[in-house]
Design an enzyme around this catalytic site. Structure first.
Site, PDB file in Angstrom:
ATOM      1  N   SER A 105       6.013   6.412  -4.752  1.00 45.10           N
ATOM      2  CA  SER A 105       4.916   6.387  -3.800  1.00 45.10           C
ATOM      3  C   SER A 105       3.844   5.468  -4.346  1.00 45.10           C
ATOM      4  O   SER A 105       3.830   5.115  -5.519  1.00 45.10           O
ATOM      5  CB  SER A 105       4.345   7.787  -3.592  1.00 45.10           C
ATOM      6  OG  SER A 105       3.829   8.286  -4.809  1.00 45.10           O
ATOM      7  N   CYS A 106       2.943   5.090  -3.438  1.00 42.31           N
ATOM      8  CA  CYS A 106       1.817   4.248  -3.841  1.00 42.31           C
ATOM      9  C   CYS A 106       0.566   4.882  -3.269  1.00 42.31           C
ATOM     10  O   CYS A 106       0.292   4.763  -2.076  1.00 42.31           O
ATOM     11  CB  CYS A 106       2.002   2.820  -3.318  1.00 42.31           C
ATOM     12  SG  CYS A 106       0.675   1.704  -3.782  1.00 42.31           S
ATOM     13  N   CYS A 107      -0.160   5.562  -4.105  1.00 42.41           N
ATOM     14  CA  CYS A 107      -1.372   6.249  -3.678  1.00 42.41           C
ATOM     15  C   CYS A 107      -1.086   7.195  -2.513  1.00 42.41           C
ATOM     16  O   CYS A 107      -1.883   7.354  -1.594  1.00 42.41           O
ATOM     17  CB  CYS A 107      -2.451   5.247  -3.280  1.00 42.41           C
ATOM     18  SG  CYS A 107      -2.901   4.096  -4.610  1.00 42.41           S
ATOM     19  N   GLY A 108       0.116   7.813  -2.538  1.00 42.50           N
ATOM     20  CA  GLY A 108       0.461   8.760  -1.494  1.00 42.50           C
ATOM     21  C   GLY A 108       0.825   8.136  -0.169  1.00 42.50           C
ATOM     22  O   GLY A 108       0.972   8.820   0.823  1.00 42.50           O
ATOM     23  N   LYS A 109       1.018   6.805  -0.150  1.00 43.28           N
ATOM     24  CA  LYS A 109       1.302   6.125   1.111  1.00 43.28           C
ATOM     25  C   LYS A 109       2.802   5.998   1.310  1.00 43.28           C
ATOM     26  O   LYS A 109       3.598   6.668   0.670  1.00 43.28           O
ATOM     27  CB  LYS A 109       0.589   4.771   1.131  1.00 43.28           C
ATOM     28  CG  LYS A 109      -0.943   4.936   1.125  1.00 43.28           C
ATOM     29  CD  LYS A 109      -1.643   3.620   1.294  1.00 43.28           C
ATOM     30  CE  LYS A 109      -3.161   3.812   1.292  1.00 43.28           C
ATOM     31  NZ  LYS A 109      -3.878   2.549   1.449  1.00 43.28           N
TER      32      LYS A 109
END
Length: 263
Positions: A105-109
């Site tokens: 994930s990337c910052c929850g995105k």
């Protein structure tokens, strides 16, 4: 001998109750195998034009190179369908690295669908460019009118690189990814800055097409067709304005609408 983009074939056309024999133009399909440092790296099936651009764009898209100067030499044997690439820095490129999914994930995105190389090479756009609605419609029309190969065969995808007011380059290919890689390769070879440019594309905006636009580095992608839900999520993540269903005098904006303005 240079490969032909189109070929002539005898077909039988049914029209108004009659079967007629006639000649038709058919788009060519051609495999190109890239050898990187003497090792087979990838095979692409493509329309056999602008092969140098395609190879540079593919390597840049895969994160193998970043700039034109990273390539020491490129030799293309069109008769055999081979391309031999030598890099200035003979780093080891793992095939496994370029085929495994990157689950994370990337910052929850929503970036859990990237390949490893996508996570490294897809850029979040910092483009400040804006288009009026009329410019969106005009640029899409310009793309549709620009491809002679499509008009002759109906068998290719079209992609164009635009400034706010005009087409810089257009490329066609049987593979939608290839058409975009040719655009990227052109920019790499000619050292064209892309942050203030726009991509117009003839087909559906899939997640992979959106990622290609991100790798090229543009802030706006225009299409006459629709995006997928994952493409919209990625466009929101990567600060790319995705405009679809550009038909007649209407269109839909699916992400970052602030770049489409009357002012």
């Amino acid at each position: 001998m240079e490969n032909q983009i189109t070929d002539t074939s005898v077909i039988f056309k049914y029209d108004n109750g009659m079967m007629l024999e006639q000649f038709d133009q058919i788009v060519s399909e051609f495999p190109v195998t890239i050898f990187l440092g003497g090792e087979e790296f990838a095979t692409m099936v493509c329309t056999p034009d602008n092969l140098e651009e395609l190879i540079y764009g593919f390597l840049a898209s895969e994160g193998v190179i970043r700039v034109y100067e990273d390539v020491k030499s490129l030799q293309i044997d069109e008769a055999k369908g081979y391309a031999y690439v030598e890099l200035k820095n003979n780093q080891c490129i793992s095939k496994e690295y370029h085929s495994k999914r990157f689950i994370g994930s990337c910052c929850g995105k929503s970036r859990q669908f990237y390949f490893h190389n996508d996570a490294r090479t897809a850029k979040t756009s910092t483009s400040q460019i804006k288009l009026t609605p009329n410019q969106c419609i005009t640029l899409m029309k310009d793309l549709q009118n620009s491809s002679m190969v499509f008009q002759e065969t109906g068998g290719v995808h079209n992609a164009g690189l635009f400034s706010q007011d005009e087409m810089i380059i257009n490329r066609a290919d049987i593979g939608r990814h290839n058409a975009l890689d040719k655009i990227l390769g052109y920019c790499v070879i000619n050292r064209i800055p892309v942050r203030d440019k726009i991509i117009a594309f003839s087909g559906r905006i899939s997640s992979e097409v959106l990622l290609k636009a991100a790798k090229i580095g543009v802030g706006i992608i225009l299409s006459k067709s629709a995006p997928t839900n994952l493409a919209i999520k990625l466009a929101n993540d990567l600060n790319i304005t995705a405009v679809g269903f550009i038909r007649g005098s209407s269109f839909n904006v699916y992400s970052h609408c602030y770049r489409i303005t009357e002012k």
